[in-house]
Design an enzyme around this catalytic site. Sequence first.
Site, PDB file in Angstrom:
ATOM      1  CG  ASN A  17      -6.841  55.206 -27.798  1.00  0.00           C
ATOM      2  OD1 ASN A  17      -7.573  54.900 -28.711  1.00  0.00           O
ATOM      3  ND2 ASN A  17      -6.311  54.311 -26.819  1.00  0.00           N
ATOM      4  CG  MET A  93      -3.412  56.036 -16.006  1.00  0.00           C
ATOM      5  SD  MET A  93      -4.782  55.015 -16.330  1.00  0.00           S
ATOM      6  CE  MET A  93      -4.833  53.564 -15.304  1.00  0.00           C
ATOM      7  NE  ARG A  94      -3.806  62.645 -11.829  1.00  0.00           N
ATOM      8  CZ  ARG A  94      -3.132  62.638 -10.840  1.00  0.00           C
ATOM      9  NH1 ARG A  94      -3.616  62.900  -9.612  1.00  0.00           N
ATOM     10  NH2 ARG A  94      -1.871  62.425 -10.758  1.00  0.00           N
ATOM     11  CG  HIS A 112     -13.529  50.747 -20.362  1.00  0.00           C
ATOM     12  ND1 HIS A 112     -12.623  51.022 -19.323  1.00  0.00           N
ATOM     13  CD2 HIS A 112     -14.104  49.387 -20.148  1.00  0.00           C
ATOM     14  CE1 HIS A 112     -12.805  49.752 -18.397  1.00  0.00           C
ATOM     15  NE2 HIS A 112     -13.593  49.001 -19.217  1.00  0.00           N
TER      16      HIS A 112
HETATM   17  C1  GRF Z   1      -6.567  52.173 -23.902  1.00  0.00           C
HETATM   18  O1  GRF Z   1      -6.777  50.846 -23.746  1.00  0.00           O
HETATM   19  C2  GRF Z   1      -7.976  52.882 -23.328  1.00  0.00           C
HETATM   20  O2  GRF Z   1      -9.012  52.200 -23.586  1.00  0.00           O
HETATM   21  C3  GRF Z   1      -7.736  52.817 -22.058  1.00  0.00           C
HETATM   22  O3  GRF Z   1      -6.315  53.265 -21.814  1.00  0.00           O
HETATM   23  C4  GRF Z   1      -5.543  52.880 -22.628  1.00  0.00           C
HETATM   24  C5  GRF Z   1      -4.799  53.883 -23.224  1.00  0.00           C
HETATM   25  O4  GRF Z   1      -3.956  53.368 -24.043  1.00  0.00           O
HETATM   26  N1  GRF Z   1      -8.718  53.819 -21.272  1.00  0.00           N
HETATM   27  P1  GRF Z   1      -3.201  54.339 -24.902  1.00  0.00           P
HETATM   28  O5  GRF Z   1      -2.358  55.213 -24.049  1.00  0.00           O
HETATM   29  O6  GRF Z   1      -3.872  55.235 -25.928  1.00  0.00           O
HETATM   30  O7  GRF Z   1      -1.802  53.459 -25.943  1.00  0.00           O
END
Ligand code: GRF
Length: 205
Positions: A17, A93-94, A112
Amino acid sequence: MEKLKNIAVFASGNGSNFQAIAEASIKGILKAELKLLVCDSPRAFVLSRAKKFKVQTFLINARDYPNKEDFEDEIIRNLKAEKIDLIVLAGFMRILSPYFIRQYENRIINIHPALLPSFKGAHAIKDAFDYGVKLTGVTVHFVDEKMDHGPIILQEALRVRDKDSLESLEEKIHKLEHKIYSQAINLFLSGRLRIRGRRVHKIIL
Ligand code: GRF
C-alpha cells in the site's frame, strides 16, 4: 499553485500500500506529498520500498522507550517537524493509544481488507475466506480508540468466486486496496468529508 498537503504512512511490513501511494503521488493521482514513512520494524520490506522512492523514513523501535507515551511522543515530534496533515495507516501492526489519537483526532485513517464491521483483526482476508463469504471487500475508515472501528470513508465490495483460492483472493483484495486508498486520501484532503456520528458525508464544495 496551491501547496500540497503532507501525509505520513505508518507501516510495519510488506508495504504494497505504501508503494501504491508513492506511485500515485508521483503520477499526480494523489493530491498529496508523501513526506514520511514511519516504520516500527527494522526488517520490514517497506523500508526498501521507501528507499527506492526516496521517501524519508523514521524507523522507531518501541523497545528503545520506557513506555508507550514516550515512544509515541517521539513519533509525534517527527510528525510535527514535517507538518503532517494526515496519517495513513497501512499495515501498521500497533494499536495507537487514545493519547496519540487525540493529538491527530480525525486526521488518522486506516485500510482494512474486509467489509467492516465483519472480520476485524489481523487475519481478515483468511477469516472471511474460511467463513465462506460470497462477498468481501475493503474498508477505509477514520481511526478512533477501538480497533477497526471508526467512521467509514469508503468501502468497496468484491465477489468471492468458487474457483478463488486464499491466494487469489488476497491478490484481488490488495489490488482493490491500492486503488481505493488514494481515492480516500484525496477525498479527505479535498476537505469534503464531514463526520456526523458514525456517518461520513461527502459534501459538495
Ligand atoms: C493490508 O491488507 C491492509 O489492509 C492491512 O494490512 C495489509 C498491509 O499490506 N491493514 P501491505 O504491507 O501494504 O502490503
